[in-house]
Design a protein around this motif. Structure first.
Motif, PDB file in Angstrom:
ATOM      1  N   PRO A  90     -27.082  42.131 -23.141  1.00 42.63           N
ATOM      2  CA  PRO A  90     -27.126  41.243 -24.304  1.00 42.63           C
ATOM      3  C   PRO A  90     -25.899  40.334 -24.310  1.00 42.63           C
ATOM      4  O   PRO A  90     -24.905  40.609 -23.626  1.00 42.63           O
ATOM      5  CB  PRO A  90     -27.114  42.195 -25.490  1.00 42.63           C
ATOM      6  N   PRO A  91     -25.946  39.259 -25.069  1.00 40.26           N
ATOM      7  CA  PRO A  91     -24.775  38.372 -25.143  1.00 40.26           C
ATOM      8  C   PRO A  91     -23.535  39.121 -25.631  1.00 40.26           C
ATOM      9  O   PRO A  91     -23.639  40.090 -26.386  1.00 40.26           O
ATOM     10  CB  PRO A  91     -25.193  37.305 -26.169  1.00 40.26           C
ATOM     11  N   GLU A  92     -22.379  38.673 -25.197  1.00 41.67           N
ATOM     12  CA  GLU A  92     -21.123  39.330 -25.586  1.00 41.67           C
ATOM     13  C   GLU A  92     -20.857  39.244 -27.076  1.00 41.67           C
ATOM     14  O   GLU A  92     -20.086  40.035 -27.613  1.00 41.67           O
ATOM     15  CB  GLU A  92     -19.956  38.716 -24.812  1.00 41.67           C
ATOM     16  N   THR A  93     -21.488  38.316 -27.762  1.00 42.47           N
ATOM     17  CA  THR A  93     -21.263  38.150 -29.197  1.00 42.47           C
ATOM     18  C   THR A  93     -22.043  39.158 -30.042  1.00 42.47           C
ATOM     19  O   THR A  93     -21.809  39.278 -31.235  1.00 42.47           O
ATOM     20  CB  THR A  93     -21.667  36.721 -29.629  1.00 42.47           C
ATOM     21  N   CYS A  95     -22.996  42.963 -31.175  1.00 43.01           N
ATOM     22  CA  CYS A  95     -22.265  44.236 -31.207  1.00 43.01           C
ATOM     23  C   CYS A  95     -23.041  45.414 -30.631  1.00 43.01           C
ATOM     24  O   CYS A  95     -22.460  46.353 -30.129  1.00 43.01           O
ATOM     25  CB  CYS A  95     -21.866  44.560 -32.642  1.00 43.01           C
ATOM     26  N   ASP A  96     -24.360  45.414 -30.731  1.00 40.06           N
ATOM     27  CA  ASP A  96     -25.109  46.528 -30.165  1.00 40.06           C
ATOM     28  C   ASP A  96     -26.258  45.997 -29.316  1.00 40.06           C
ATOM     29  O   ASP A  96     -26.366  44.811 -29.076  1.00 40.06           O
ATOM     30  CB  ASP A  96     -25.604  47.494 -31.251  1.00 40.06           C
ATOM     31  N   GLY A  97     -27.094  46.887 -28.827  1.00 42.29           N
ATOM     32  CA  GLY A  97     -28.191  46.453 -27.978  1.00 42.29           C
ATOM     33  C   GLY A  97     -27.912  46.632 -26.500  1.00 42.29           C
ATOM     34  O   GLY A  97     -28.625  46.099 -25.652  1.00 42.29           O
ATOM     35  N   ARG A  98     -26.873  47.394 -26.166  1.00 45.56           N
ATOM     36  CA  ARG A  98     -26.543  47.616 -24.761  1.00 45.56           C
ATOM     37  C   ARG A  98     -27.107  48.923 -24.214  1.00 45.56           C
ATOM     38  O   ARG A  98     -27.050  49.178 -23.029  1.00 45.56           O
ATOM     39  CB  ARG A  98     -25.026  47.607 -24.576  1.00 45.56           C
ATOM     40  N   GLY A  99     -27.642  49.763 -25.072  1.00 41.85           N
ATOM     41  CA  GLY A  99     -28.107  51.087 -24.676  1.00 41.85           C
ATOM     42  C   GLY A  99     -29.135  51.053 -23.568  1.00 41.85           C
ATOM     43  O   GLY A  99     -28.957  51.676 -22.518  1.00 41.85           O
ATOM     44  N   LEU A 100     -30.240  50.345 -23.759  1.00 36.78           N
ATOM     45  CA  LEU A 100     -31.286  50.300 -22.728  1.00 36.78           C
ATOM     46  C   LEU A 100     -30.794  49.636 -21.450  1.00 36.78           C
ATOM     47  O   LEU A 100     -31.157  50.053 -20.349  1.00 36.78           O
ATOM     48  CB  LEU A 100     -32.529  49.578 -23.244  1.00 36.78           C
ATOM     49  N   TYR A 101     -29.971  48.619 -21.606  1.00 38.93           N
ATOM     50  CA  TYR A 101     -29.412  47.970 -20.421  1.00 38.93           C
ATOM     51  C   TYR A 101     -28.586  48.976 -19.605  1.00 38.93           C
ATOM     52  O   TYR A 101     -28.738  49.092 -18.389  1.00 38.93           O
ATOM     53  CB  TYR A 101     -28.558  46.769 -20.822  1.00 38.93           C
ATOM     54  N   LEU A 102     -27.713  49.726 -20.280  1.00 36.98           N
ATOM     55  CA  LEU A 102     -26.895  50.723 -19.583  1.00 36.98           C
ATOM     56  C   LEU A 102     -27.754  51.815 -18.955  1.00 36.98           C
ATOM     57  O   LEU A 102     -27.511  52.231 -17.825  1.00 36.98           O
ATOM     58  CB  LEU A 102     -25.892  51.356 -20.554  1.00 36.98           C
ATOM     59  N   ILE A 103     -28.763  52.272 -19.686  1.00 42.35           N
ATOM     60  CA  ILE A 103     -29.649  53.304 -19.160  1.00 42.35           C
ATOM     61  C   ILE A 103     -30.275  52.833 -17.848  1.00 42.35           C
ATOM     62  O   ILE A 103     -30.319  53.567 -16.867  1.00 42.35           O
ATOM     63  CB  ILE A 103     -30.726  53.677 -20.195  1.00 42.35           C
ATOM     64  N   ARG A 104     -30.738  51.590 -17.826  1.00 42.92           N
ATOM     65  CA  ARG A 104     -31.353  51.052 -16.596  1.00 42.92           C
ATOM     66  C   ARG A 104     -30.350  50.935 -15.453  1.00 42.92           C
ATOM     67  O   ARG A 104     -30.677  51.187 -14.300  1.00 42.92           O
ATOM     68  CB  ARG A 104     -31.962  49.686 -16.878  1.00 42.92           C
ATOM     69  N   GLU A 105     -29.150  50.514 -15.771  1.00 41.27           N
ATOM     70  CA  GLU A 105     -28.130  50.321 -14.741  1.00 41.27           C
ATOM     71  C   GLU A 105     -27.637  51.642 -14.154  1.00 41.27           C
ATOM     72  O   GLU A 105     -27.261  51.704 -12.998  1.00 41.27           O
ATOM     73  CB  GLU A 105     -26.938  49.538 -15.315  1.00 41.27           C
TER      74      GLU A 105
END
Length: 154
Positions: A90-93, A95-105
């Motif tokens: 997600p954009p750096e601006t 605050c959340d929404g990184r969970g699924l991205y991290l799980i995939r990575e």
């Protein structure tokens, strides 16, 4: 398939759950850094249940055919707007929404099913190949020189 762990998710038990996942993953042969990646991926999935789905759900850890898997299930309102198909951070601006991205990575495979009755996230990690030292079917024979010239005993 062998089930290693099934547990309800509650916000106050997240640290205990993370330790249990680490213990089972270690027992299956995962070691750093893949161990840390798997544990963090499962943790992120559990945190998503706690943060976005009312804090109630369950997690199941399993293994089959050289794969370690974790499944988190909640009964929340689902993930909005096609977000599960997004494979970029997600954009750096935001605050959340990184969970699924991290799980995939962090994992080898991820399946997300979501809808108005809840979300199911399945995380998989390939286990290292364990080299099994096979014993020869032949028995070992001890050969010793006999005290007589040219004689041997077995």
């Amino acid at each position: 398939m062998r089930t290693l762990l099934t547990r309800s998710i509650a916000g106050t038990e997240v640290a205990d759950l993370r330790q249990a996942v680490a213990r089972h993953a270690t027992g299956c042969g995962l070691a750093s850094p893949r161990l840390e990646d798997f544990v963090l991926a499962v943790h992120e999935s559990v945190i998503n249940v706690v943060t976005h789905a009312g804090g109630h759900g369950h997690v199941k850890l399993w293994t089959v055919d050289g794969v370690l898997g974790a499944e988190t299930v909640d009964h929340g309102a689902g993930i909005p707007g096609g977000y599960p198909e997004v494979h970029r951070p997600p954009p750096e601006t935001v605050c959340d929404g990184r969970g699924l991205y991290l799980i995939r990575e962090l994992s080898d495979g991820v399946t997300v099913r979501t809808g108005p009755r809840g979300t199911r996230v399945e995380i998989t990690m390939l286990l290292p190949v364990r080299r099994v030292r096979r014993r020869s079917p032949m028995k070992r024979i001890r050969v010793a020189a006999d005290r007589q010239p040219g004689g041997f005993t077995a």
